[in-house]
Design a protein around this motif. Sequence first.
Motif, PDB file in Angstrom:
ATOM      1  N   UNK A  26       7.211  13.188   4.307  1.00 46.09           N
ATOM      2  CA  UNK A  26       6.915  14.333   5.165  1.00 46.09           C
ATOM      3  C   UNK A  26       5.423  14.402   5.443  1.00 46.09           C
ATOM      4  N   UNK A  27       5.080  14.701   6.684  1.00 47.25           N
ATOM      5  CA  UNK A  27       3.689  14.869   7.049  1.00 47.25           C
ATOM      6  C   UNK A  27       3.129  16.178   6.533  1.00 47.25           C
ATOM      7  N   UNK A  28       1.864  16.403   6.852  1.00 45.31           N
ATOM      8  CA  UNK A  28       1.200  17.620   6.363  1.00 45.31           C
ATOM      9  C   UNK A  28       1.847  18.873   6.922  1.00 45.31           C
ATOM     10  N   UNK A  29       2.227  18.829   8.205  1.00 44.46           N
ATOM     11  CA  UNK A  29       2.803  19.995   8.858  1.00 44.46           C
ATOM     12  C   UNK A  29       4.325  19.907   8.991  1.00 44.46           C
ATOM     13  N   UNK A  30       4.930  18.859   8.467  1.00 42.99           N
ATOM     14  CA  UNK A  30       6.369  18.664   8.629  1.00 42.99           C
ATOM     15  C   UNK A  30       7.132  19.264   7.449  1.00 42.99           C
ATOM     16  N   UNK A  31       8.389  19.559   7.714  1.00 47.85           N
ATOM     17  CA  UNK A  31       9.292  20.036   6.670  1.00 47.85           C
ATOM     18  C   UNK A  31       9.970  18.823   6.038  1.00 47.85           C
ATOM     19  N   UNK A  32       9.951  18.692   4.717  1.00 45.97           N
ATOM     20  CA  UNK A  32      10.575  17.517   4.091  1.00 45.97           C
ATOM     21  C   UNK A  32      12.078  17.522   4.289  1.00 45.97           C
ATOM     22  N   UNK A  33      12.630  16.314   4.486  1.00 46.49           N
ATOM     23  CA  UNK A  33      14.057  16.142   4.685  1.00 46.49           C
ATOM     24  C   UNK A  33      14.751  15.814   3.374  1.00 46.49           C
ATOM     25  N   UNK A  34      16.035  16.079   3.321  1.00 46.52           N
ATOM     26  CA  UNK A  34      16.867  15.669   2.198  1.00 46.52           C
ATOM     27  C   UNK A  34      17.260  14.210   2.373  1.00 46.52           C
ATOM     28  N   UNK A  35      17.214  13.469   1.289  1.00 46.03           N
ATOM     29  CA  UNK A  35      17.632  12.070   1.303  1.00 46.03           C
ATOM     30  C   UNK A  35      18.600  11.847   0.163  1.00 46.03           C
ATOM     31  N   UNK A  87      23.869  10.054 -17.624  1.00 46.36           N
ATOM     32  CA  UNK A  87      22.462  10.014 -17.218  1.00 46.36           C
ATOM     33  C   UNK A  87      22.014   8.603 -16.883  1.00 46.36           C
ATOM     34  N   UNK A  88      22.950   7.704 -16.573  1.00 46.03           N
ATOM     35  CA  UNK A  88      22.572   6.337 -16.267  1.00 46.03           C
ATOM     36  C   UNK A  88      21.781   6.300 -14.970  1.00 46.03           C
ATOM     37  N   UNK A  89      20.913   5.334 -14.876  1.00 43.71           N
ATOM     38  CA  UNK A  89      20.059   5.187 -13.701  1.00 43.71           C
ATOM     39  C   UNK A  89      20.513   3.985 -12.895  1.00 43.71           C
ATOM     40  N   UNK A  90      20.695   4.179 -11.617  1.00 45.68           N
ATOM     41  CA  UNK A  90      21.057   3.103 -10.712  1.00 45.68           C
ATOM     42  C   UNK A  90      19.961   2.959  -9.659  1.00 45.68           C
ATOM     43  N   UNK A  91      19.693   1.753  -9.201  1.00 43.06           N
ATOM     44  CA  UNK A  91      18.619   1.564  -8.232  1.00 43.06           C
ATOM     45  C   UNK A  91      19.125   1.309  -6.817  1.00 43.06           C
ATOM     46  N   UNK A  92      19.984   2.168  -6.272  1.00 39.91           N
ATOM     47  CA  UNK A  92      20.461   1.898  -4.920  1.00 39.91           C
ATOM     48  C   UNK A  92      19.406   2.269  -3.899  1.00 39.91           C
ATOM     49  N   UNK A  93      19.471   1.692  -2.709  1.00 45.64           N
ATOM     50  CA  UNK A  93      18.510   2.072  -1.665  1.00 45.64           C
ATOM     51  C   UNK A  93      18.739   3.505  -1.219  1.00 45.64           C
ATOM     52  N   UNK A  94      17.642   4.144  -0.806  1.00 46.74           N
ATOM     53  CA  UNK A  94      17.715   5.529  -0.367  1.00 46.74           C
ATOM     54  C   UNK A  94      18.288   5.579   1.043  1.00 46.74           C
ATOM     55  N   UNK A  95      19.256   6.471   1.251  1.00 46.73           N
ATOM     56  CA  UNK A  95      19.856   6.661   2.569  1.00 46.73           C
ATOM     57  C   UNK A  95      19.229   7.894   3.187  1.00 46.73           C
ATOM     58  N   UNK A  96      18.704   7.752   4.380  1.00 54.23           N
ATOM     59  CA  UNK A  96      18.018   8.863   5.011  1.00 54.23           C
ATOM     60  C   UNK A  96      18.596   9.097   6.396  1.00 54.23           C
ATOM     61  N   UNK A  97      19.756   9.732   6.500  1.00 49.75           N
ATOM     62  CA  UNK A  97      20.283  10.035   7.826  1.00 49.75           C
ATOM     63  C   UNK A  97      19.383  11.033   8.525  1.00 49.75           C
ATOM     64  N   UNK A  98      19.118  10.765   9.782  1.00 51.35           N
ATOM     65  CA  UNK A  98      18.269  11.648  10.561  1.00 51.35           C
ATOM     66  C   UNK A  98      19.108  12.419  11.563  1.00 51.35           C
ATOM     67  N   UNK A  99      18.570  13.548  12.080  1.00 48.68           N
ATOM     68  CA  UNK A  99      19.302  14.267  13.123  1.00 48.68           C
ATOM     69  C   UNK A  99      19.494  13.408  14.348  1.00 48.68           C
ATOM     70  N   UNK A 100      20.433  13.790  15.174  1.00 48.96           N
ATOM     71  CA  UNK A 100      20.716  13.037  16.381  1.00 48.96           C
ATOM     72  C   UNK A 100      19.500  13.004  17.279  1.00 48.96           C
ATOM     73  N   UNK A 101      19.449  12.014  18.159  1.00 47.83           N
ATOM     74  CA  UNK A 101      18.292  11.847  19.023  1.00 47.83           C
ATOM     75  C   UNK A 101      18.026  13.043  19.895  1.00 47.83           C
ATOM     76  N   UNK A 102      19.078  13.605  20.474  1.00 46.61           N
ATOM     77  CA  UNK A 102      18.894  14.747  21.361  1.00 46.61           C
ATOM     78  C   UNK A 102      18.333  15.936  20.615  1.00 46.61           C
ATOM     79  N   UNK A 103      18.894  16.202  19.427  1.00 47.05           N
ATOM     80  CA  UNK A 103      18.423  17.350  18.652  1.00 47.05           C
ATOM     81  C   UNK A 103      16.997  17.147  18.179  1.00 47.05           C
TER      82      UNK A 103
END
Length: 504
Positions: A148-157, A169-185
Amino acid sequence: MVSHYRPAASYADLPLPAPSSTAPLSSVRASSVTSGRSTARRHRHGRSGGSSAYLPQNEFPIFSSTGDVEIVLTSADGRQEKRYLLHRLILSQCSAFFGAGTRPEWSRTGGLVTIGEGGSRAPSQERRPSFEQQPGKRWRYTLDWQSAGTEDVPMLVQDVAPPSIFAGSETLPPPVIRPKPTGTSAAFSRSMSNFSALSINSLPSASQPPANPDDEILKDYDNLFRIMYQYPPSLSISNIATAYTECKALLHLADMYDALPIAGTRVDHHLLRFGARLYKQIAKYPPSYLKLGYLARSRTIFAEALIHVVGQWPLAQSSLQNQVDTAVLDLIEDKHEDLEEAKSRVEAKLWRLSFTNPRGDRVTPATDYLAWLAVSFFRSWVAENATSAPTPILKPLSSAGTQPPRPAQSTSGRLFRTLCSAPLPGLGRDDCKRFLKLSPDLYTRDNLRRFERKVEELRNLAREIVRPICRSFLELDGSAGGDGVALGYLTCTRVGDGEWPWEE
């Protein structure tokens, strides 16, 4: 509907002894009652002694028994943390973001775990039953402050990292998925980001000192989740400026997660509770509330702000270009064109206003000199009031050294509103008397009375001409603005069915 807390055992679940052929019915009932009392005493003893098993919470915000989406909100400095255990079904129905993030194609890319029998975990890439047949599927979201930028709201990932409110409590190293809002929105959110700075006056701001930005962001997220579960959001009910700021932030967050339909309804309902105070604020800051009304899909707020914007157009035309949604800008321009056409028709009727003789011809100096003088006197008054006052070279300054803000004035709007008022300044008895005295041979008592009647007839005809365009469709009194100052522009704009920009 989400199921809530249910005790582990109830009196209805207690087993009853089977009736025998030898035992009378009364003894069976007595045995059942005795067994129930004994069990009840054991339950009470367990509660008082503290040795009973912990009954997990199963209500908002932690649905321990039925929740399958864990959301952890942490401030950037780690000072504050909020945890939620919610339902994929409800989140997906309310937000396209969660609907996309928990779909099968997303689960196959990593970032999800399956809780199998015995509490063991296995990566989601392994062979498993169909997506809908996995009752142990769990998702975990955290706030991504780093991206998130200085003025941006952080997104959920999507993330899997301990500690978790799920078992294990096991730890898994999967890649982070970051779905973003649709292009129009997302594009519209960026295009509207500077819209509030286009207000004719300064933006509405709360009188209270600003709170910690991180706390406000967590509060906005909490309000969003509360709305999804039909709980009232935590918004100011006393300060309209504070409520505007909170609702604006909530709508911006809902736009990021494609959840405007549910958030907009709540914001609309909350702000309309302010009644007249809301409409006065809209009159002060129409562009700001135009954006808010559009995001909230509020017909009342959007229409109220649109009437003010169209009436003062093109005051902010250069600033609004390329910074608002095209549908909103097109609607403003269409309504402004309609208003200008209506004003042109009214002005043309005013300039053609005259008297006619019995044969239907316009009066002239040769046919009725006094009536012709009354028409000339009235047209001179119209021309004077339809012309803007010359702008002084040196503008007066306020005590702070800056030019005080002035409400936008439309000469046509001011003229039409003046014609609808009574009496009209400049057309009174004294004005008529001074005019006739310029011709001493015409100045008599009878001519003065006749001249006044002619001017009065013209004034009444003019009122009927301008009355339709002087109608106000504001919820606020159309003759006064937020501070009781008379509006110098027309407020007869209407938005009909099929014209709302979000319905296209």
